[in-house]
Design a protein around this motif. Structure first.
Motif, PDB file in Angstrom:
ATOM      1  N   PHE A   1       0.832  -1.209   0.000  1.00 27.41           N
ATOM      2  CA  PHE A   1       0.000   0.000   0.000  1.00 27.41           C
ATOM      3  C   PHE A   1       0.862   1.251   0.000  1.00 27.41           C
ATOM      4  CE2 PHE A   1      -1.616   3.412   2.756  1.00 27.41           C
ATOM      5  CZ  PHE A   1      -2.613   3.900   1.925  1.00 27.41           C
ATOM      6  N   TRP A   2       1.893   1.274   0.828  1.00 30.35           N
ATOM      7  CA  TRP A   2       2.695   2.484   0.948  1.00 30.35           C
ATOM      8  C   TRP A   2       3.439   2.792  -0.350  1.00 30.35           C
ATOM      9  CZ3 TRP A   2       2.326   6.503   3.753  1.00 30.35           C
ATOM     10  CH2 TRP A   2       3.380   7.435   3.814  1.00 30.35           C
TER      11      TRP A   2
ATOM     12  N   ARG B   1       0.703   3.942  -2.895  1.00 30.54           N
ATOM     13  CA  ARG B   1      -0.365   4.732  -2.260  1.00 30.54           C
ATOM     14  C   ARG B   1      -0.971   5.762  -3.197  1.00 30.54           C
ATOM     15  NH1 ARG B   1       4.565   6.175  -0.491  1.00 30.54           N
ATOM     16  NH2 ARG B   1       5.214   8.355  -0.501  1.00 30.54           N
TER      17      ARG B   1
END
Length: 480
Positions: free
Chosen positions: A268-269, A272
């Protein structure tokens, strides 16, 4: 108060129309829109270049040459493979290039250019099954995965006793193979070589034969001017051996992709920005769908309870039809079929309209139940105090009805957020669309979907809590 509400509605409509439309200042610039399904490496696929998500591949290079010869700016529209023909026939794209075979069935609805490439078919299996499925005869009775609406689907259907699984995306098929749900996947050799995990999968010695393994560019029927221009460009590229050059360059780009070992949080990061963009579209479409669905649902509820038989019939018919048909079908009708009548909505407009119309049918029944749940004596008391029926409904009945059905309304709003994911089928860059992009541009089959699922949960959980706060606030007056 009424003026403020009308102004708010007007502002929302303006925002919707402006968000989904191309700026008028750009209208004078000639553009040509390409339709493609960018999950078919190395033909067309997503790759992050200089920090920007870019659709690349040798089909894209050919499309750029076509646009250059036309003196036009190329606009690329990414959508699912089986939506390409509706996109083209409805006039939403000008031409399609997506590793598409010019089959006789497709020629019934669109025209094709001269062939620009021919590729061999191949069979992908798990490494331990490489010898087991080394011939086409050995595939008899096997579970075979193919891309939906492709020439490989036709090949698989002719294999004796084979069970065929047809899916939109190549990564989905390879995930089916890796998890043991299918025994083999039939795909073209460049696709197989670029997409498969060489550590766990292999291309067997079996060579499927197809009657039509050529690729061509699709255009709308009777668009001879564009078709002739495309043919001239393709002829030039073929004569100068540029198509093979593009194939080699795209293969090098695809080979540069490295499988990443990231957990869900790390995934996710790193990506993002994709998800943040998807959240914006999801929230926009859901908010507008809720707003217009709420208004239309209330109107339908009042129509169904009207003393006029015609209004009741219209409301009942609307509610039954919208609740009795799948939302995806409604979306395709609004987005594609209405173009036959000169009604051409942008993807965002089609998504908001579909969500609003569908939600209104359910909200209408919720509102009707709430209104009928208010004691009839309340209406009679209000009328005895000199209120008109409209005033009594507005100031006495509706406030009590809303309070009673607020949990059901909140549940419907949550459903809208989740069901907004269907707009990814028509190319809206929502959460699901971004997740599918990441599935195609990375080797991660599950992390993109897990992140999307977590985000949907956070959105719906937050809304559920907010609805609970509102419910308690409205109920505070009932405390004695």
């Amino acid at each position: 108060m009424r003026t403020k509400i009308k102004m708010s509605m007007l502002m929302l409509l303006v925002m919707l129309l402006s968000f989904g439309s191309v700026a008028g200042a750009e209208g004078v610039k000639k553009t040509i829109i390409l339709g493609t399904s960018a999950d078919y490496m190395p033909y067309e696929f997503h790759k992050t270049i200089d920090g920007v998500d870019t659709i690349v591949g040798f089909d894209i290079e050919i499309a750029k040459e076509i646009a250059k010869d036309l003196g036009a700016e190329l606009i690329i529209k990414d959508t699912s493979f089986d939506a390409l023909l509706p996109e083209l026939t409805s006039g939403r794209v000008d031409f399609v290039i997506s590793g598409m075979n010019p089959t006789e069935e497709r020629r019934q609805s669109i025209d094709f250019s001269i062939p620009y490439y021919r590729a061999e078919q191949s069979v992908i299996v798990r490494k331990e099954d490489e010898e087991k499925y080394s011939t086409m005869e050995s595939l008899e009775g096997a579970r075979i995965g193919v891309q939906k609406a492709s020439v490989q689907e036709g090949i698989a259907s002719k294999i004796s006793n084979a069970t065929v699984t047809s899916l939109d995306k190549i990564p989905d098929l390879l995930l089916q193979l890796e998890s043991g749900r299918v025994d083999a996947v039939i795909a073209e050799y460049p696709i197989a070589n670029a997409n498969m995990n060489a550590e766990t999968m292999a291309i067997t010695a079996a060579v499927p034969q197809s009657e039509n393994d050529e690729y061509a560019v699709g255009v709308r029927k009777n668009n001879e001017e564009l078709l002739n221009s495309i043919n001239q460009t393709l002829q030039r590229l073929i004569e100068n051996d540029l198509v093979q050059q593009y194939v080699d360059e795209a293969g090098d780009l695809a080979a540069g992709r490295v499988k990443e070992q990231l957990n869900t949080v790390e995934f996710f990061w790193k990506y993002r920005d994709y998800y943040l963009k998807g959240i914006q579209y999801t929230l926009l479409i859901s908010a507008l769908g809720v707003f217009f669905g709420f208004i239309l649902g209330l109107l339908l509820a009042l129509m169904r309870m009207s003393g006029m038989a015609v209004l009741r019939w219209i409301a009942v018919s609307y509610i039954e039809v919208l609740r009795g048909t799948p939302m995806l079908v409604q979306l395709f009708i609004i987005h594609y079929s209405l173009t036959s009548f000169g009604i051409n909505f942008t993807p965002i407009q089609s998504g908001v309209l579909t969500l609003s119309l569908n939600s209104a049918a359910y909200l209408a029944e919720i509102f009707r139940a709430g209104i009928q749940g208010v004691d009839r004596g309340q209406l009679e008391a209000a009328r005895s105090l000199g209120m008109s029926r409209k005033q009594a409904m507005r100031h006495v009945i509706l406030p009590q009805a809303f309070k009673g059905v607020l949990p059901a309304i909140g549940n419907e709003f949550i459903v809208i957020i989740k069901e907004s994911s269907i707009v990814s089928f028509i190319g809206v860059f929502d959460l699901m669309y971004q997740a599918q992009i990441l599935r195609g541009s990375t080797y991660a089959p599950l992390n993109p979907l897990l992140v999307a699922a977590i985000i949907y949960f956070i959105l719906t959980f937050t809304l559920s809590k907010l609805m609970g706060v509102l419910e308690r606030k409205l109920s505070s007056s009932d405390q004695r």
